[in-house]
Design a protein around this motif. Structure first.
Motif, PDB file in Angstrom:
ATOM      1  N   LYS A  42      12.371  -2.068 -10.823  1.00 21.97           N
ATOM      2  CA  LYS A  42      13.167  -3.328 -10.052  1.00 21.97           C
ATOM      3  C   LYS A  42      12.173  -3.804  -8.753  1.00 21.97           C
ATOM      4  CE  LYS A  42      17.641  -1.114 -11.169  1.00 21.97           C
ATOM      5  NZ  LYS A  42      18.922  -0.894 -10.588  1.00 21.97           N
ATOM      6  N   THR A  43      12.785  -4.765  -8.170  1.00 26.33           N
ATOM      7  CA  THR A  43      11.943  -5.588  -7.247  1.00 26.33           C
ATOM      8  C   THR A  43      11.710  -4.819  -5.996  1.00 26.33           C
ATOM      9  OG1 THR A  43      13.246  -7.685  -7.787  1.00 26.33           O
ATOM     10  CG2 THR A  43      12.197  -7.409  -5.596  1.00 26.33           C
ATOM     11  N   PHE A  44      12.855  -3.485  -5.726  1.00 30.82           N
ATOM     12  CA  PHE A  44      12.434  -2.917  -4.307  1.00 30.82           C
ATOM     13  C   PHE A  44      12.142  -1.423  -4.866  1.00 30.82           C
ATOM     14  CE2 PHE A  44      15.191  -6.162  -2.933  1.00 30.82           C
ATOM     15  CZ  PHE A  44      14.244  -6.959  -1.960  1.00 30.82           C
ATOM     16  N   GLU A  45      11.484  -1.435  -5.923  1.00 33.87           N
ATOM     17  CA  GLU A  45      10.960   0.042  -6.440  1.00 33.87           C
ATOM     18  C   GLU A  45      10.243   0.880  -5.445  1.00 33.87           C
ATOM     19  OE1 GLU A  45       9.051   0.389 -10.544  1.00 33.87           O
ATOM     20  OE2 GLU A  45       7.541   0.996  -9.360  1.00 33.87           O
ATOM     21  N   GLU A  46      10.576   2.132  -5.088  1.00 37.14           N
ATOM     22  CA  GLU A  46      10.075   2.851  -4.464  1.00 37.14           C
ATOM     23  C   GLU A  46       9.864   4.301  -4.756  1.00 37.14           C
ATOM     24  OE1 GLU A  46      11.018   4.479   0.382  1.00 37.14           O
ATOM     25  OE2 GLU A  46      12.502   3.762  -0.806  1.00 37.14           O
ATOM     26  N   VAL A  47       8.603   4.859  -4.609  1.00 40.08           N
ATOM     27  CA  VAL A  47       8.311   6.389  -4.746  1.00 40.08           C
ATOM     28  C   VAL A  47       7.666   6.907  -3.432  1.00 40.08           C
ATOM     29  CG1 VAL A  47       7.138   7.860  -6.222  1.00 40.08           C
ATOM     30  CG2 VAL A  47       7.922   6.009  -7.204  1.00 40.08           C
ATOM     31  N   ARG A  48       8.631   7.685  -2.893  1.00 42.19           N
ATOM     32  CA  ARG A  48       7.968   8.479  -1.741  1.00 42.19           C
ATOM     33  C   ARG A  48       7.982   9.961  -1.965  1.00 42.19           C
ATOM     34  NH1 ARG A  48       8.708   7.629   3.775  1.00 42.19           N
ATOM     35  NH2 ARG A  48       9.671   5.468   3.381  1.00 42.19           N
ATOM     36  N   ARG A  49       6.348  10.133  -1.765  1.00 38.72           N
ATOM     37  CA  ARG A  49       6.225  11.652  -1.998  1.00 38.72           C
ATOM     38  C   ARG A  49       5.766  12.424  -0.819  1.00 38.72           C
ATOM     39  NH1 ARG A  49       3.446   7.834  -4.789  1.00 38.72           N
ATOM     40  NH2 ARG A  49       3.699   7.649  -6.994  1.00 38.72           N
TER      41      ARG A  49
END
Length: 302
Positions: free
Chosen positions: A214-221
């Protein structure tokens, strides 16, 4: 008086303004994966199946209607979800038995993952009806490949229990599982779940994957404890969330473990073959294992 029956509904779908025909499907249940966010993530085969089906069974007709309207598909929709499944399932199976083609979709992703679809599939199989899988998008697999964690072995947990006590008990059961964990979670429970995961699993690397495709895709590692601290301060994020958690670190075999394994292997194998077998099983360098094997042979400790 005009007694002519109306013409059957044209089975078509549209791509880039072009209308394409969809052939009539054989009777059966078609399990169709749909996008998890970006409506462009759907296969041509899925579109043709949705257009060619006699009925689409879905969790929320409002959500599925947006997808069908995007591609000019006019197939009727009917709701099938955990609250009405017991009543609707027999009707869907009867429709298939009468020669109908029913497509099953979830709100997003692959059906049967955290929804009641498996009971419908089981019922169709029990009735001798055809079940056709159409693979496609899956939030769990999308998160797994984006996380940067081991993918050779993984365990899909789905949603953890909402209450902390039950959640901690379940986490304790997962602690020793030698696999990457894939967990679904809601925004309001994320910080508390991460805190329980950090306490129960230790400082494992993890990834919080949100709003994938989606537009606000986020992956925080980060580690579980670092993620827990971040969301305790930042508050609940919005959107669909998948947590991917690294497997436990393998404990290195001790010298005593190596010797015990060698003693067992040397009862039936040569020093060379015993060395190869134990080195492969423990991950210890073959040179080190060979030296220990020679030591056991010299002392007669085998």
């Amino acid at each position: 008086m005009n007694t002519t029956e109306p013409a059957p509904r044209a089975k078509t779908f549209q791509i880039a303004g072009q209308s394409l025909p969809a052939g009539r499907l054989a009777a059966g249940l078609y399990v169709v994966a749909t996008p998890i966010g970006n409506l462009g993530d759907i296969t041509l085969r899925a579109l043709e199946t949705l257009a060619g089906a006699d009925l689409v069974a879905c969790e929320d007709t409002r959500i599925s209607r947006r997808l069908l309207e995007r591609y000019g598909i006019a197939t009727p929709l009917t709701a099938y979800h955990e609250h009405n499944a017991e009543a609707v399932r027999p009707r869907l199976l009867a429709r298939i038995a009468e020669g109908g083609a029913v497509a099953l979709v979830s709100d997003a992703g692959t059906p049967l993952v955290s929804d009641p679809g498996y009971k419908l599939v089981a019922g169709a199989i029990a009735a001798g009806q055809t079940v056709v899988p159409l693979p496609g998008a899956s939030a769990s697999l999308a998160a797994l490949v984006a996380a940067g964690l081991p993918t050779d072995r993984f365990f899909f947990e789905g949603f953890l229990p909402p209450k902390s006590g039950a959640r901690r008990s379940r986490i304790a059961e997962l602690r020793a599982l030698p696999a990457t964990l894939v967990v679904y979670e809601s925004g309001p429970r994320l910080a508390d779940s991460l805190a329980d995961l950090a306490e129960g699993l230790g400082p494992r690397p993890a990834a919080m994957c949100r709003e994938l495709t989606k537009t606000f895709e986020e992956v925080r590692r980060a580690t579980l404890s670092q993620l827990a601290a971040h969301y305790a301060e930042a508050g609940a994020p919005k959107g669909e969330i998948v947590l991917v958690i690294a497997p436990p670190e393998e404990e290195a075999a001790s010298d005593a473990d190596i010797d015990a394994a060698l003693r067992q292997a040397l009862r039936s194998l040569s020093v060379k073959d015993a060395t190869a077998a134990v080195a492969a099983a423990t991950g210890r360098p073959r040179r080190d294992v060979y030296a220990r094997a020679l030591g056991l042979e010299r002392t007669g400790d085998d």
